[in-house]
Design an enzyme around this catalytic site. Sequence first.
Site, PDB file in Angstrom:
ATOM      1  CD  GLU A  89      -0.698  -4.625 -28.384  1.00 24.98           C
ATOM      2  OE1 GLU A  89      -1.801  -5.199 -28.476  1.00 24.98           O
ATOM      3  OE2 GLU A  89       0.298  -5.130 -27.814  1.00 24.98           O
ATOM      4  CE  LYS A 130      -2.975  -8.373 -29.874  1.00 31.88           C
ATOM      5  NZ  LYS A 130      -2.624  -7.788 -28.556  1.00 31.88           N
ATOM      6  CB  CYS A 173       1.193  -7.599 -29.613  1.00 29.94           C
ATOM      7  SG  CYS A 173       2.032  -8.008 -28.052  1.00 29.94           S
ATOM      8  N   GLY A 201       9.537   2.222   5.683  1.00 32.29           N
ATOM      9  CA  GLY A 201      10.154   1.817   6.930  1.00 32.29           C
ATOM     10  C   GLY A 201      11.447   1.080   6.672  1.00 32.29           C
ATOM     11  CG  LEU A 202      16.193   1.466   6.271  1.00 28.86           C
ATOM     12  CD1 LEU A 202      15.961   0.771   4.934  1.00 28.86           C
ATOM     13  CD2 LEU A 202      17.123   2.657   6.070  1.00 28.86           C
ATOM     14  N   GLY A 260      16.475  -2.366   9.046  1.00 32.69           N
ATOM     15  CA  GLY A 260      17.771  -3.008   9.209  1.00 32.69           C
ATOM     16  C   GLY A 260      17.805  -4.389   8.595  1.00 32.69           C
ATOM     17  N   GLY A 261      16.658  -4.842   8.052  1.00 33.56           N
ATOM     18  CA  GLY A 261      16.576  -6.135   7.393  1.00 33.56           C
ATOM     19  C   GLY A 261      16.774  -6.037   5.897  1.00 33.56           C
ATOM     20  CG  ASN A 299      -0.585  -9.442  13.819  1.00 32.64           C
ATOM     21  OD1 ASN A 299       0.486  -9.658  13.270  1.00 32.64           O
ATOM     22  ND2 ASN A 299      -1.582 -10.309  13.801  1.00 32.64           N
ATOM     23  CB  THR A 357       9.643  -3.608   2.649  1.00 31.01           C
ATOM     24  OG1 THR A 357       9.144  -3.921   3.949  1.00 31.01           O
ATOM     25  CG2 THR A 357       9.901  -2.107   2.557  1.00 31.01           C
ATOM     26  CD  GLU A 375       8.355 -11.300   4.322  1.00 32.85           C
ATOM     27  OE1 GLU A 375       9.383 -11.253   5.018  1.00 32.85           O
ATOM     28  OE2 GLU A 375       7.772 -10.295   3.886  1.00 32.85           O
ATOM     29  CE  LYS A 403      -2.737 -12.268   6.962  1.00 33.84           C
ATOM     30  NZ  LYS A 403      -1.492 -12.570   7.707  1.00 33.84           N
TER      31      LYS A 403
END
Length: 556
Positions: free
Chosen positions: A45, A114, A150, A291-292, A294-295, A374, A398, A403, A522
Site C-alpha cells: 500500500e 480504497k 489493506c 548513556g550506559l 550499568g542498568g 533531577n 532508554t 516508567e 511529560k
Amino acid sequence: MPPTLTIALAQNNPTVGALDVNADLVRRDRATAADLNADLVVFGELNMTGYPPEDLVRKPAFQRRIEAEVSALARETADGGPALLVGAPWRSGGKLWNAALLLGDGRIMEIRAKHHLPNYGVFDEMRVFDAGPLPEPMNFRGRRLGVMICEDMWYQDVARHLALQGAEMLIVPNGSPFEVGKAGRRMDLATSRARETELPLIYVNLVGGQDELAFDGASFVSDRQGKILRRDKGWDESVIATHWTYDDNRWRCTPGEVIDKPGQMESIYRAMVVGLRDYVKKNGFPGVVLGLSGGIDSALSAAVAVDALGPEQVLTVMMPSPYTSTESLEDASEVARLLGTRLESISIGPAMEAFGTMLDPLFAETQADTTEENIQSRSRGLLLMALSNKFGHMLLTTGNKSEMSVGYATLYGDMCGGYSVLKDLYKTTVFSLCEWRNNHRPDGLLGPDGPVMPQRVIDKPPSAELKPDQTDQDSLPPYDVLDAILTGLVEDERSLEDLVADGHDPDLIKRVWRLLDLAEYKRRQAPPGVKISARAFGRDRRYPITNGFTKLVSKG
C-alpha cells in the site's frame, strides 16, 4: 494448455516522501521479477510515497510529483516486461484517493480506490483521503483481479462485491504496521475473506520503519479455503514469484515455501531493531550515542542499537556520580565490551557541584529532595546532547513504558533524545527480552553471537542511583504488579472495579491511575519510539493533560 500467470510479490521498504527513491525501488524489484519471468509485480500500500504520508499528501506540489513518477513508471512498462500494481495517492474528480494503480503496456491501465479508510489508533486516513466506491475487478490480460487495499480486507463487503462482479482472485496491497498479536488477526481475516468468496488471496505488506511504526512484511498467498501456500520472510525486503494455473474455472497457486512466523520475543526485538535502524538511516544520522548506566534499560537499548547499526556506529557514555556503585561501573564496562562499542566516561560530579553553588543562595533554607536528583539527570542529558550536537550522532533515550506511564522520568534529563526503542515496552518485557537476546541472535543482526550483557545486569534490583542505596521499588510497586495494573488501565481501559476483582489493592490502583494521568504532560514531550503494543503512547493513546476525571476516581 490452461492459462497461467506468474505474479511476483514485492515487499519493499519505501521512505515517506522520497518519491524518486521509492520509484527506483519499484524499478529494482521489477527487474528482479523480470528475471523470474513474472507477468505482474504486486507492491504494498502507498509504496510510491511510503506509509503513512500524513498531511504531506495535501501539498499540490507533492501530488504533481507523484503523478509524474507513476506516469514515468507506466511508460517504462512498454518494454514488454512485467506489469506493475503500485500504491499511491491519486487525484480524481476533485477527490484524493488512497489508490492502487495497474501499470502496463506503457500506460496506466486501471485505478482503484480504497473504500474503507481507517480512522483509529495510528491511522488518520479520513483526515487526508476520500473514500472510494466499492471497487470493481481490474482487467488484466483477459483476467479479473479483485484488488482491495489493506483495511478493505477487514470488512466483508468489498470482497463480496468483487466476487459478485466476477473477480477470479483477491489481491491485497498492505501497509500494515507491526504490533503484538496482529499477525494472527491478519491471517484470520484473510482466511475469512477467502472462504466467504471461495477465491484465492494474495497479501503483500511493506517492510521497514517509519517514525514510530515498523512494518513486518510476511507477505503470503492462500488458497480459496484459507490454507497458506506461500509465505515470505518477515522484516526484510524481497521479491518472490508465485505461479498460477487456471483450471476447472478457478486459479490455483503452486505451493511453495511457507516460512515459519517468528516467536513473540523475536518479533518484538526485530521491530525495535528495524524501527531504530530506519529512523537513523532515513534521517541521515551517522550513528547514535546513549548513556550506559550499568542498568538493564540502557544495556538493552545499546544491544538493539548495535544489532541495528553495528558497534562502530554506537557511542556509549558512562556518567558516574558520587552515588554510582562500583558494580554499575563494572557492568557498563562489560556491556560495552560484549557489544564491541566505544565507551567513554564523564563524571557529573563537577556539574553537581557547580549547580549546587549556583543554587545555594536560593536553596539554603530548604531540604534536599527530588530537585537535586533531577539536576543529576539533567546534567547527564546536557552532556549527551552536547556530544550529539558536536558529532552528529542521534541521542537514544532508554526509558521504558512502565516508567513513562507513571512519570518516573526526568524532563530534559533522561528523557532527552531523538528516539526511544523501549518506549512501548513494560519493564517486565524488558527483563524477558534481555534474557531472550542473551540466548538468541536472529539472522541479519549486526551484533555479536552469545550474551550481550552480564546476567548481573538482569538480576540486580533496578535503580536510578540518584541517592544512596536507592532502588526503583522505593517509589514504585514491584514491576510485575505495576505492569499488570498499567496493562489493565492503558491497553484494556479497565475500570477500578475490574482491577480490584483481579486482586489488586484499590488504593494502589488509584495511585497508579493518578500517576498515569499526571504524567501525560511529560509524555507529550517525550521522543518518538517504536510501536509494539496496540496502545502505544502518542499516536494510539491520546489523553488530555488537564484532566479532572482522575480526581473523581481517587475520591471513590
